[in-house]
Enzyme design. Sequence first.
Site, PDB file in Angstrom:
ATOM      1  N   ILE A  12      47.421  78.913 -19.834  1.00 19.73           N
ATOM      2  CA  ILE A  12      48.625  79.177 -20.635  1.00 19.73           C
ATOM      3  C   ILE A  12      49.177  80.568 -20.316  1.00 19.73           C
ATOM      4  CG2 ILE A  12      49.613  79.202 -22.961  1.00 19.73           C
ATOM      5  CD1 ILE A  12      47.300  77.426 -23.872  1.00 19.73           C
ATOM      6  N   ALA A  80      43.560  85.957 -23.680  1.00 23.66           N
ATOM      7  CA  ALA A  80      42.211  85.912 -23.086  1.00 23.66           C
ATOM      8  C   ALA A  80      41.202  85.352 -24.075  1.00 23.66           C
ATOM      9  CB  ALA A  80      41.787  87.314 -22.644  1.00 23.66           C
ATOM     10  N   THR A 123      44.533  78.822 -32.252  1.00 20.37           N
ATOM     11  CA  THR A 123      44.493  77.381 -31.973  1.00 20.37           C
ATOM     12  C   THR A 123      44.516  76.592 -33.283  1.00 20.37           C
ATOM     13  OG1 THR A 123      43.027  75.628 -31.171  1.00 20.37           O
ATOM     14  CG2 THR A 123      41.960  77.662 -31.815  1.00 20.37           C
ATOM     15  N   ASP A 124      44.914  75.326 -33.195  1.00 23.98           N
ATOM     16  CA  ASP A 124      44.850  74.467 -34.393  1.00 23.98           C
ATOM     17  C   ASP A 124      43.399  74.156 -34.777  1.00 23.98           C
ATOM     18  OD1 ASP A 124      44.273  72.759 -32.262  1.00 23.98           O
ATOM     19  OD2 ASP A 124      45.741  71.225 -32.803  1.00 23.98           O
ATOM     20  N   GLU A 125      42.463  74.373 -33.834  1.00 28.25           N
ATOM     21  CA  GLU A 125      41.068  73.964 -34.092  1.00 28.25           C
ATOM     22  C   GLU A 125      40.406  74.770 -35.207  1.00 28.25           C
ATOM     23  OE1 GLU A 125      38.459  73.100 -30.894  1.00 28.25           O
ATOM     24  OE2 GLU A 125      40.063  72.399 -29.597  1.00 28.25           O
ATOM     25  N   TYR A 149      33.326  77.448 -30.388  1.00 27.99           N
ATOM     26  CA  TYR A 149      34.642  77.918 -29.925  1.00 27.99           C
ATOM     27  C   TYR A 149      35.570  78.165 -31.111  1.00 27.99           C
ATOM     28  CZ  TYR A 149      39.516  77.435 -28.436  1.00 27.99           C
ATOM     29  OH  TYR A 149      40.875  77.625 -28.275  1.00 27.99           O
ATOM     30  N   SER A 150      35.754  77.150 -31.958  1.00 26.29           N
ATOM     31  CA  SER A 150      36.750  77.319 -33.033  1.00 26.29           C
ATOM     32  C   SER A 150      36.274  78.335 -34.065  1.00 26.29           C
ATOM     33  CB  SER A 150      37.110  75.976 -33.669  1.00 26.29           C
ATOM     34  OG  SER A 150      35.978  75.261 -34.058  1.00 26.29           O
ATOM     35  N   LYS A 153      37.250  81.658 -32.635  1.00 29.61           N
ATOM     36  CA  LYS A 153      38.701  81.880 -32.757  1.00 29.61           C
ATOM     37  C   LYS A 153      39.055  82.182 -34.221  1.00 29.61           C
ATOM     38  CE  LYS A 153      41.552  81.481 -29.956  1.00 29.61           C
ATOM     39  NZ  LYS A 153      42.128  82.408 -28.946  1.00 29.61           N
ATOM     40  N   LEU A 189      40.831  67.537 -20.378  1.00 30.63           N
ATOM     41  CA  LEU A 189      40.996  66.082 -20.282  1.00 30.63           C
ATOM     42  C   LEU A 189      42.074  65.594 -19.298  1.00 30.63           C
ATOM     43  CD1 LEU A 189      40.036  63.292 -21.332  1.00 30.63           C
ATOM     44  CD2 LEU A 189      41.922  63.409 -22.945  1.00 30.63           C
ATOM     45  N   TYR A 206      34.704  60.398 -23.959  1.00 33.87           N
ATOM     46  CA  TYR A 206      33.629  60.615 -24.934  1.00 33.87           C
ATOM     47  C   TYR A 206      33.693  59.547 -26.035  1.00 33.87           C
ATOM     48  CZ  TYR A 206      33.353  65.349 -22.919  1.00 33.87           C
ATOM     49  OH  TYR A 206      33.236  66.423 -22.083  1.00 33.87           O
ATOM     50  N   TYR A 332      43.477  91.791  -3.194  1.00 37.66           N
ATOM     51  CA  TYR A 332      43.297  93.101  -3.844  1.00 37.66           C
ATOM     52  C   TYR A 332      42.129  93.909  -3.259  1.00 37.66           C
ATOM     53  CZ  TYR A 332      46.596  91.256  -7.274  1.00 37.66           C
ATOM     54  OH  TYR A 332      47.712  90.724  -7.875  1.00 37.66           O
TER      55      TYR A 332
END
Length: 333
Positions: A12, A80, A123-125, A149-150, A153, A189, A206, A332
């Site tokens: 993103i 990030a 995030t929505d999570e 993860y959520s 966040k 996905l 899944y 670089y």
Amino acid sequence: MKILVTGGAGFIGSNFIHYWLGKHPDDNIINLDLLTYAGNLENLKEIEHLNNYEFVRGDICDRDLVNDLVKKVDLIVHFAAESHVDRSVFSPRKFVDTNIAGTHNLLEAARNTGGVRFHHISTDEVYGHLGPNDPPFNEKTPYAPRSPYSASKAASDMLVQVYFTTYKLPITISHCSNNYGRFQFPEKLIPLIITNLMLGKKIPLYGDGKQIRDWIHVDDHNRGVETIIEKGRIGDTYCLGGNNEVTNIDIARMILDIMGHDEDKIEHVADRPGHDVRYAIDFSKINKELNWEPKIDFQKGLREKIKWMIENEQWWRRIRSGEYQDYYKQQYG
Ligand code: NAD
Ligand code: DAU
């Protein structure tokens, strides 16, 4: 304006840099990115030569580096993060370090520099998950994260909110649903399905594949971020969504249809532990207050994404082979 974009070599963030420099060609961007497995400087080939773009390889947890960079800018747009739920299930520690401690480091630097404007990409999570008949998430939905993860966040969001309450740091936060578009790392996905089909492999779904996500094109997301940066109320949070709830199995079917394959390519595999059943977003706040809504039709966006993956086969093949990680050294030194 001088902007520090964190995580600008990821999916993103790199799309944001393209989007922003396209719309605001006189602004300056510093892209701070550690180039973890998810960072790919090849996403930025088209703009890397510009005088108003600078890449810095570094960790948002590096206090001295972050302090130096934040002193040079008017705005931080913070993408990030460790972003993949499956990776957080198997090795959560990095999620705590980057997503929580790294965000805190940036907030401190912004505070010490006299209150640099700070937009945090959440995030929505963080809101957990929904049953089939629950109303969609909105800005007032209580936090109920369900994966490392959520949870990381959610913790970072709370730090950002607290820096507004306690220190009056001029922050805003956006909570977006599942993004798709070019440069998405092919373990998520949609690009996973496309690349597996191109390689003659099966699509791993899944469990029963009936989980629902609200898909939004990355350009609609980044236009929402721009809207909040330009017109959002300081201290506020905004939900962004695609108005586009689709089950995973239907996503697989749509891609199979577009790419001319049969359903026998679908393989049901072991479910993700604690798999969130449904996400959906009510974006009426930003729609009413700031006049934002998603514009890119999903069928059209998906076809374009598939076309892009076919035309840019080298891009994802270099990720699969690991060659994309040599690009930094080549450019670089
Ligand atoms: P990504 O994994 O593709 O990119 C993350 C980027 O951050 C990579 O370039 C990586 O190198 C960099 N990075 C990781 N750790 C770092 C560190 N310690 N210091 C500096 N750079 C570091 O992620 P994405 O999908 O582009 O997501 C970007 C942001 O948007 C994340 O904050 C994520 O939580 C959020 N988000 C993602 C989605 C989605 O559907 N992908 C939806 C809503 C919100
Ligand atoms: O909702 C926003 C979130 O969307 C972001 O915060 C995350 O950073 C981003 O990664 C994404 O999280 P998801 O877990 O929803 O995305 P992912 O692409 O990993 O999975 C989408 C759905 O597809 C989910 O229900 C799990 C399922 N899935 C995923 C993979 C990788 C499968 O069925 N098979 C797979 O192989």
